[in-house]
Design an enzyme around this catalytic site. Structure first.
Site, mmCIF file in Angstrom:
data_model
loop_
_atom_site.group_PDB
_atom_site.id
_atom_site.type_symbol
_atom_site.label_atom_id
_atom_site.label_comp_id
_atom_site.label_asym_id
_atom_site.label_seq_id
_atom_site.Cartn_x
_atom_site.Cartn_y
_atom_site.Cartn_z
ATOM 1 N N TYR A 84 -18.594 21.593 47.037
ATOM 2 C CA TYR A 84 -17.337 22.294 46.769
ATOM 3 C C TYR A 84 -16.401 21.520 45.833
ATOM 4 C CZ TYR A 84 -18.980 24.914 50.797
ATOM 5 O OH TYR A 84 -19.755 25.679 51.659
ATOM 6 N N HIS A 89 -11.022 26.717 45.366
ATOM 7 C CA HIS A 89 -10.510 26.606 46.728
ATOM 8 C C HIS A 89 -10.116 25.162 47.077
ATOM 9 C CE1 HIS A 89 -9.641 29.201 49.953
ATOM 10 N NE2 HIS A 89 -10.669 28.965 50.748
ATOM 11 N N PHE A 134 -13.477 21.746 57.087
ATOM 12 C CA PHE A 134 -13.660 22.984 56.342
ATOM 13 C C PHE A 134 -12.371 23.802 56.439
ATOM 14 C CE2 PHE A 134 -18.041 21.658 56.752
ATOM 15 C CZ PHE A 134 -18.529 21.905 55.477
ATOM 16 N N ASN A 136 -11.213 26.827 57.005
ATOM 17 C CA ASN A 136 -10.747 27.741 58.047
ATOM 18 C C ASN A 136 -10.334 27.045 59.343
ATOM 19 O OD1 ASN A 136 -11.411 29.619 56.153
ATOM 20 N ND2 ASN A 136 -13.046 30.597 57.326
ATOM 21 N N ASP A 161 -4.423 26.590 47.365
ATOM 22 C CA ASP A 161 -4.665 27.540 46.284
ATOM 23 C C ASP A 161 -4.096 28.909 46.624
ATOM 24 O OD1 ASP A 161 -6.925 27.334 48.262
ATOM 25 O OD2 ASP A 161 -7.472 29.217 47.283
ATOM 26 N N ASN A 182 -6.781 31.546 54.980
ATOM 27 C CA ASN A 182 -7.290 31.153 56.295
ATOM 28 C C ASN A 182 -6.943 29.715 56.672
ATOM 29 O OD1 ASN A 182 -8.389 33.665 56.923
ATOM 30 N ND2 ASN A 182 -10.350 33.187 55.944
#
Length: 265
Positions: A84, A89, A134, A136, A161, A182
């Site tokens: 990532y 994100h 992560f 969420n 973001d 989230n």
């Protein structure tokens, strides 16, 4: 003038070089002097040509201890792992990295399910955090840090973001909802529903055509976007410096006025 209540028939003064005893026959303290002695145990009587003076030592009062200064917690949101790196994100992570580089702070400690770094902006202590839960589940990390260090929510800045802002634009807000993000939803839940903490939103633009938003936020930036983002990170670092040293209003004005000037240009 202080008067003695009875005469002194004879006084023999003490010679400090001999063990002679001083005698004060027919000597009595006046009533006023006795009262003063009772209420002022630390006193001295000074001989002079005028009336004797009675002075009391002032009690020494220790200065109050300064209250401990809570650090600012600056959190960047993103997803951990090489997969990532550089994606839309993860601009929250990249903004925190830019602050760390600017202020000479190493983000290498691992605690509270986050990468942490500690340092200063000016004379203000700060903690930089990149949750490794992560996106969420970001609240697991943020909530634990806030609780352990008892950081006031007004000193918790979350950077993330935003699809609804034009690309590379910034917006600083004193509080607000999650807006469908989230990571922010998780943080608000862990802070017992409180939304009263500042946030810096970084625009990543809207997905082109009918592209799904989930796929879009996990896309990397192209070369031109990356160059534009470098300016955004510099701009955001300066905005955060103003926030900590001069207050929210000046920082928000700096962000918004710069945005307005860019639009006019």
């Amino acid at each position: 003038m202080l008067k003695l209540s009875s005469s002194i028939s004879s006084i023999r003064f003490l010679n400090f070089n001999s063990p002679s005893i001083i005698s004060y026959p027919s000597f009595k303290f006046p009533t006023t002097l006795k009262t003063t002695m009772t209420h002022s145990p630390n006193f001295s009587i000074h001989s002079s040509n005028s009336s004797p003076a009675i002075t009391a030592e002032e009690p020494q009062v220790a200065p109050p201890k300064p209250k401990p200064q809570h650090p600012w917690l600056i959190v960047g949101l993103g997803n951990p792992g090489k997969k990532y790196n550089g994606t839309r994100h993860n601009v929250g992570f990249e903004m925190v990295d830019a602050i760390a580089e600017s202020e000479g702070i190493s983000i290498t400690n691992v605690n509270f399910k986050a990468l942490l770094g500690r340092g200063f902006i000016g004379n203000v202590p700060i903690m930089l955090a990149k949750p490794q839960t992560f996106m969420n589940s970001s609240g697991e990390s943020v909530g634990a840090i806030v609780s352990y260090y008892k950081i006031p929510l007004k000193q918790v800045l979350v950077i993330y973001d935003d699809l609804d802002l034009p690309f590379a634009k910034l917006r600083l807000l004193p509080k607000g909802g999650h807006g469908g993000h989230n990571g922010m939803r998780s943080i608000i839940d862990r802070l017992k529903g409180s939304r009263d903490f500042p946030r810096l939103r970084i625009g990543i633009g809207r997905p082109p055509g009918r592209m799904d938003a989930v796929n879009f936020v996990l896309r990397p930036f192209n070369k031109q976007e990356r160059e534009e983002l470098e300016f955004t990170f510099q701009h955001g670092t300066e905005a955060i410096r103003i926030l900590l040293l001069e207050g929210f209003d000046k920082s928000a004005t700096f962000v918004n006025s710069s945005k307005a000037m860019e639009q006019l240009g």
